[in-house]
Design an enzyme around this catalytic site. Structure first.
Site, PDB file in Angstrom:
ATOM      1  N   SER A  58       0.845  -1.199   0.000  1.00 54.73           N
ATOM      2  CA  SER A  58       0.000   0.000   0.000  1.00 54.73           C
ATOM      3  C   SER A  58       0.873   1.239   0.000  1.00 54.73           C
ATOM      4  O   SER A  58       2.046   1.184   0.396  1.00 54.73           O
ATOM      5  CB  SER A  58      -0.893   0.006   1.251  1.00 54.73           C
TER       6      SER A  58
ATOM      7  N   TYR B  29      -3.109  -0.371  10.312  1.00 57.46           N
ATOM      8  CA  TYR B  29      -2.857  -0.725   8.907  1.00 57.46           C
ATOM      9  C   TYR B  29      -1.478  -0.248   8.474  1.00 57.46           C
ATOM     10  O   TYR B  29      -0.726  -0.988   7.807  1.00 57.46           O
ATOM     11  CB  TYR B  29      -3.937  -0.106   8.027  1.00 57.46           C
TER      12      TYR B  29
END
Length: 282
Positions: free
Chosen positions: A132, A145
């Protein structure tokens, strides 16, 4: 016909890539955590089985099933399965953080290590990790995250170095905003694990709730949001190039932040990222 195992195929990137690779002639093994999604994938003509990254037995069962279909061979692994746990760092319980890592890191690591043994034996293989932009930079209220993707990046960089003298190639894909069910799933995790009422961030969480609940197509960052085909293009190159890249930056924000992280001071980058976070959580 090359074979590939993909995790997290219920929707979004995993689903799109599974369908597209199958259309290209790959033998695709599309896995999902919930049996209802497996049934849907089977009905759509994909080879599918349940694989829950938080369950070691599920990982073993999925691999046993797959290897029965391929006579013990597997050409590629695309580690795509993951979810985002929103919430301020101080509001993350130990168990909530552990849950995030069980899926986004520990399960992915366990599956990857098992596949590496197979690829060493057969003498080739490709491992592609879907990371990501938040494996490059951090943003507020995404600490769990952020941490899981930073950890995945570090583990993958190390793995790539350790496998550099083997025929096994390792790549990272780093998407930014991509059309998917990510926001919807994050909203569920937020409601399940964050005590909004007792938090010092309660007022901000009202805006976070509103943003996560907004699953309409048009978003503030719609200009920069790409379809899953953008990740697919990177995946195809990582699978088929003689010299796959170590990293694939997907979407303009990811490419921009990769540059800013090198150019700006820590204080300067924090200023930019705080401005963005404050704007989206108004």
């Amino acid at each position: 016909m090359p074979s590939i195992l993909i995790t997290g195929c219920s929707s979004g990137i995993g689903y799109y890539c599974a369908k597209a690779l199958q259309a290209e002639g790959y033998q695709v093994f599309a896995t999902a955590r919930q049996q209802k999604d497996v049934e849907r994938l089977l009905n759509e003509g994909l080879q599918s089985t349940r694989l829950d990254l938080t369950d070691s037995q599920s990982i073993d069962d999925a691999l046993t099933w797959l290897l029965e279909q391929t006579n013990g061979q597997l050409d590629a692994l695309f580690n795509n399965g993951a979810y985002g746990q929103p919430g301020a760092v101080e509001d993350l319980s130990r168990q909530t953080l552990r849950q995030q890592f069980e899926t986004n890191l520990f399960g992915t690591h366990e599956l990857t290590c098992k596949v590496i043994k197979l690829m060493r034996k057969q003498g080739h293989g490709r491992i592609i990790q879907n990371s990501s932009v938040l494996g490059l930079i951090t943003m507020k209220y995404r600490g769990a995250y952020n941490a899981s993707k930073f950890a995945l990046e570090g583990l993958t960089d190390t793995l790539r170095q350790e496998l550099s003298d083997t025929p096994i190639k390792v790549s990272l894909i780093e998407p930014g905003p991509i059309e998917s069910d990510f926001r919807k799933n994050a909203h569920k995790a937020f409601n399940a694990n964050i005590d909004i009422e007792s938090s010092a961030h309660k007022n901000t969480y009202i805006a976070v709730q509103k943003r996560l609940a907004n699953t309409n197509a048009k978003q503030k960052n719609d200009t920069f949001t790409l379809g899953p085909e953008a990740v697919y293009n990177a995946l195809k190159h990582a699978l088929e190039s003689r010299h796959p890249k170590a990293r694939y930056y997907v979407t303009f924000p990811t490419k921009l932040f990769a540059v800013l992280r090198r150019l700006l001071s820590t204080r300067g980058l924090d200023w930019v990222l705080n401005k963005i976070s404050n704007s989206e959580n108004k």
